[in-house]
Design a protein around this motif. Sequence first.
Motif, short mmCIF file in Angstrom:
data_model
loop_
_atom_site.label_atom_id
_atom_site.label_comp_id
_atom_site.label_asym_id
_atom_site.label_seq_id
_atom_site.Cartn_x
_atom_site.Cartn_y
_atom_site.Cartn_z
N GLU A 17 44.48 34.76 55.83
CA GLU A 17 44.09 36.10 56.29
C GLU A 17 42.71 36.51 55.77
N ALA A 18 42.24 35.83 54.75
CA ALA A 18 40.93 36.14 54.19
C ALA A 18 40.32 34.89 53.57
N ILE A 19 39.01 34.84 53.58
CA ILE A 19 38.28 33.71 53.00
C ILE A 19 37.28 34.26 52.00
N THR A 20 37.30 33.73 50.79
CA THR A 20 36.38 34.15 49.74
C THR A 20 35.37 33.05 49.49
N ARG A 21 34.11 33.43 49.49
CA ARG A 21 33.04 32.46 49.24
C ARG A 21 32.15 32.98 48.12
N MET A 22 31.73 32.07 47.26
CA MET A 22 30.78 32.36 46.19
C MET A 22 29.65 31.35 46.27
N GLY A 23 28.45 31.85 46.48
CA GLY A 23 27.31 30.94 46.60
C GLY A 23 27.41 30.02 47.79
N VAL A 28 38.53 30.78 45.06
CA VAL A 28 39.82 31.46 44.92
C VAL A 28 39.59 32.78 44.19
N GLU A 29 40.00 33.87 44.80
CA GLU A 29 39.81 35.19 44.21
C GLU A 29 41.09 35.64 43.52
N ILE A 30 40.95 36.08 42.30
CA ILE A 30 42.07 36.60 41.51
C ILE A 30 41.76 38.06 41.16
N ALA A 31 42.58 38.97 41.64
CA ALA A 31 42.40 40.39 41.36
C ALA A 31 43.32 40.80 40.21
N ILE A 32 42.77 41.48 39.23
CA ILE A 32 43.53 41.93 38.06
C ILE A 32 43.59 43.46 38.09
N TYR A 33 44.79 44.00 38.07
CA TYR A 33 44.98 45.46 38.11
C TYR A 33 45.63 45.91 36.79
N LYS A 34 45.24 47.08 36.35
CA LYS A 34 45.79 47.64 35.13
C LYS A 34 47.04 48.46 35.44
N GLU A 35 47.82 48.72 34.39
CA GLU A 35 48.95 49.64 34.51
C GLU A 35 48.43 51.07 34.69
N GLY A 36 49.28 51.93 35.19
CA GLY A 36 48.85 53.29 35.50
C GLY A 36 48.37 54.07 34.29
N ASP A 37 48.95 53.81 33.11
CA ASP A 37 48.58 54.57 31.92
C ASP A 37 47.60 53.81 31.03
#
Length: 245
Positions: A17-23, A28-37
């Motif tokens: 569904e999506a393609i990530t390119r660097m240079g 491979v894209e890894i998204a890191i999300y924090k907890e709400g607090d």
Amino acid sequence: VYLRDLALIKQGYKEREAITRMGGEEAVEIAIYKEGDANTVAVANAVTTRLDQIRKTLPNGYKLDLVYDQSTFISQAIGEVVNAAVIGGILAVIILFFFLKNFWATVIISVSIPVSVIATFNLMYGNNLTLNIMSLGGIALGIGLLVDNSIVVLENISRHRAKGKGPAEAARDGAGEVSMAVIASTLTSVAVFFPLVFVKGIAGQLFRDQALTVTFALLASLIVALTLIPMLASLGQKRTSLDEE
């Protein structure tokens, strides 16, 4: 009813569904999300530190690059708020000196600003409030209100000194004479901001930190005006009144 009766089942791969390119190369894209607090800046710093450790263990031909860091915007915004608060405090001191035309009186009131801000930080820490855009905005807003009580108390002390009273007596009588008026004025301002703490929904979450910070700043300024200001006024002039400086 079995799946074989409804569809053809076979092993395969999920449709991309999506393609990530660097240079120009796929990545491979890894998204890191924090907890709400959690604190965004603290989490971002911890992730950055961990990435530096992981990079040392990567095999040849692999690398880790940071694509987007939300904490950068937050840090910049907090820096702007801090600068605004510092500049506001400096301008407040300059304006005070312009109108009071008294160096020692300006020094006394100027001391009340950092003391009140430090007391506000302690109250914030005791109530688990972090330094963010809203809380720092509350401090910036409160800096202009911090000197009001101090000016009223100091001017009344100066009036008593002009009548020939001694430093200690003038400080005691001057502060005591306006104490109830200063308390009533401060509580009136607190009554405007503090109810925002009880607002529900997104608005309550957004303005809670700012409302509490302004409330703490006002209460701290009240205590400073009724304790520190009279003490400094009594020590500052032993023989001459503040108006004669």
